[in-house]
Design a protein around this motif. Structure first.
Motif, PDB file in Angstrom:
ATOM      1  N   PHE A 166       0.863  -1.178   0.000  1.00 39.47           N
ATOM      2  CA  PHE A 166       0.000   0.000   0.000  1.00 39.47           C
ATOM      3  C   PHE A 166       0.900   1.228   0.000  1.00 39.47           C
ATOM      4  O   PHE A 166       2.099   1.131   0.273  1.00 39.47           O
ATOM      5  CB  PHE A 166      -0.964   0.002   1.196  1.00 39.47           C
ATOM      6  CG  PHE A 166      -0.289   0.064   2.543  1.00 39.47           C
ATOM      7  CD1 PHE A 166      -0.143   1.277   3.194  1.00 39.47           C
ATOM      8  CD2 PHE A 166       0.190  -1.081   3.151  1.00 39.47           C
ATOM      9  CE1 PHE A 166       0.473   1.347   4.429  1.00 39.47           C
ATOM     10  CE2 PHE A 166       0.812  -1.030   4.391  1.00 39.47           C
ATOM     11  CZ  PHE A 166       0.952   0.187   5.032  1.00 39.47           C
ATOM     12  N   VAL A 167       0.335   2.365  -0.311  1.00 44.22           N
ATOM     13  CA  VAL A 167       1.089   3.624  -0.307  1.00 44.22           C
ATOM     14  C   VAL A 167       0.754   4.361   0.978  1.00 44.22           C
ATOM     15  O   VAL A 167      -0.418   4.497   1.339  1.00 44.22           O
ATOM     16  CB  VAL A 167       0.726   4.483  -1.545  1.00 44.22           C
ATOM     17  CG1 VAL A 167       1.417   5.830  -1.479  1.00 44.22           C
ATOM     18  CG2 VAL A 167       1.096   3.749  -2.820  1.00 44.22           C
ATOM     19  N   TYR A 168       1.788   4.828   1.680  1.00 42.40           N
ATOM     20  CA  TYR A 168       1.604   5.522   2.955  1.00 42.40           C
ATOM     21  C   TYR A 168       2.295   6.884   2.905  1.00 42.40           C
ATOM     22  O   TYR A 168       3.448   6.978   2.486  1.00 42.40           O
ATOM     23  CB  TYR A 168       2.195   4.673   4.097  1.00 42.40           C
ATOM     24  CG  TYR A 168       1.911   5.239   5.455  1.00 42.40           C
ATOM     25  CD1 TYR A 168       0.654   5.108   6.026  1.00 42.40           C
ATOM     26  CD2 TYR A 168       2.893   5.910   6.166  1.00 42.40           C
ATOM     27  CE1 TYR A 168       0.386   5.627   7.273  1.00 42.40           C
ATOM     28  CE2 TYR A 168       2.638   6.435   7.414  1.00 42.40           C
ATOM     29  CZ  TYR A 168       1.378   6.296   7.967  1.00 42.40           C
ATOM     30  OH  TYR A 168       1.116   6.824   9.198  1.00 42.40           O
ATOM     31  N   LEU A 169       1.581   7.903   3.315  1.00 45.47           N
ATOM     32  CA  LEU A 169       2.133   9.258   3.373  1.00 45.47           C
ATOM     33  C   LEU A 169       2.269   9.642   4.838  1.00 45.47           C
ATOM     34  O   LEU A 169       1.298   9.561   5.589  1.00 45.47           O
ATOM     35  CB  LEU A 169       1.197  10.247   2.672  1.00 45.47           C
ATOM     36  CG  LEU A 169       1.074  10.073   1.157  1.00 45.47           C
ATOM     37  CD1 LEU A 169       0.077   9.006   0.818  1.00 45.47           C
ATOM     38  CD2 LEU A 169       0.696  11.380   0.527  1.00 45.47           C
ATOM     39  N   ASP A 170       3.456  10.067   5.244  1.00 44.46           N
ATOM     40  CA  ASP A 170       3.685  10.409   6.649  1.00 44.46           C
ATOM     41  C   ASP A 170       3.695  11.919   6.908  1.00 44.46           C
ATOM     42  O   ASP A 170       4.071  12.356   7.980  1.00 44.46           O
ATOM     43  CB  ASP A 170       4.975   9.768   7.158  1.00 44.46           C
ATOM     44  CG  ASP A 170       6.241  10.348   6.544  1.00 44.46           C
ATOM     45  OD1 ASP A 170       6.165  11.326   5.763  1.00 44.46           O
ATOM     46  OD2 ASP A 170       7.329   9.813   6.845  1.00 44.46           O
ATOM     47  N   GLY A 171       3.281  12.688   5.925  1.00 42.16           N
ATOM     48  CA  GLY A 171       3.285  14.146   6.085  1.00 42.16           C
ATOM     49  C   GLY A 171       4.489  14.803   5.438  1.00 42.16           C
ATOM     50  O   GLY A 171       4.484  15.995   5.179  1.00 42.16           O
ATOM     51  N   ARG A 172       5.532  14.028   5.210  1.00 44.05           N
ATOM     52  CA  ARG A 172       6.729  14.548   4.558  1.00 44.05           C
ATOM     53  C   ARG A 172       7.138  13.726   3.350  1.00 44.05           C
ATOM     54  O   ARG A 172       7.698  14.240   2.399  1.00 44.05           O
ATOM     55  CB  ARG A 172       7.906  14.568   5.538  1.00 44.05           C
ATOM     56  CG  ARG A 172       7.705  15.507   6.693  1.00 44.05           C
ATOM     57  CD  ARG A 172       8.903  15.567   7.584  1.00 44.05           C
ATOM     58  NE  ARG A 172       9.761  14.390   7.441  1.00 44.05           N
ATOM     59  CZ  ARG A 172      10.767  14.104   8.216  1.00 44.05           C
ATOM     60  NH1 ARG A 172      11.082  14.892   9.190  1.00 44.05           N
ATOM     61  NH2 ARG A 172      11.488  13.016   8.036  1.00 44.05           N
ATOM     62  N   ARG A 173       6.888  12.419   3.412  1.00 46.48           N
ATOM     63  CA  ARG A 173       7.327  11.515   2.355  1.00 46.48           C
ATOM     64  C   ARG A 173       6.210  10.559   1.964  1.00 46.48           C
ATOM     65  O   ARG A 173       5.280  10.344   2.711  1.00 46.48           O
ATOM     66  CB  ARG A 173       8.521  10.693   2.839  1.00 46.48           C
ATOM     67  CG  ARG A 173       9.745  11.523   3.027  1.00 46.48           C
ATOM     68  CD  ARG A 173      10.896  10.657   3.514  1.00 46.48           C
ATOM     69  NE  ARG A 173      11.450  11.399   4.647  1.00 46.48           N
ATOM     70  CZ  ARG A 173      11.700  10.898   5.829  1.00 46.48           C
ATOM     71  NH1 ARG A 173      11.487   9.646   6.090  1.00 46.48           N
ATOM     72  NH2 ARG A 173      12.192  11.641   6.786  1.00 46.48           N
ATOM     73  N   VAL A 174       6.393   9.958   0.797  1.00 46.64           N
ATOM     74  CA  VAL A 174       5.483   8.919   0.310  1.00 46.64           C
ATOM     75  C   VAL A 174       6.241   7.602   0.335  1.00 46.64           C
ATOM     76  O   VAL A 174       7.358   7.514  -0.179  1.00 46.64           O
ATOM     77  CB  VAL A 174       5.005   9.228  -1.131  1.00 46.64           C
ATOM     78  CG1 VAL A 174       4.108   8.125  -1.650  1.00 46.64           C
ATOM     79  CG2 VAL A 174       4.307  10.570  -1.191  1.00 46.64           C
TER      80      VAL A 174
END
Length: 85
Positions: free
Chosen positions: A72-80
């Protein structure tokens, strides 16, 4: 960003994929998650996905495994991140 389409990268019929995706919608709704429907892909491989707001990485991984996804694709607020499960 997660999908219920084509588990383990094995193509299913459009009907089967839509049925699985609606099950994913019901799970997200039942757990109070806001989400946005999206369409992702490249060349001949396109899948309906959802962008889920405020879901942590471990819950996203659990959901991806539940639907037989490889990643899955996860975005942490700074990176993908492309997260394999």
């Amino acid at each position: 960003m997660i999908t219920a389409w084509n588990p383990r990268s094995r193509p299913l019929s459009p009907w089967q994929n839509r049925k699985r995706q609606h099950r994913l919608f019901r799970i997200l709704d039942a757990n109070g998650y806001r989400f946005l429907r999206s369409l992702c892909g490249v060349d001949a491989w396109w899948e309906e996905s959802v962008i889920v707001y405020a879901m942590n990485e471990s819950k996203a991984a659990k959901l991806a495994r539940q639907f037989g996804q490889k990643a899955f694709v996860y975005l942490d607020g700074r990176r993908v991140w492309l997260m394999y499960v």
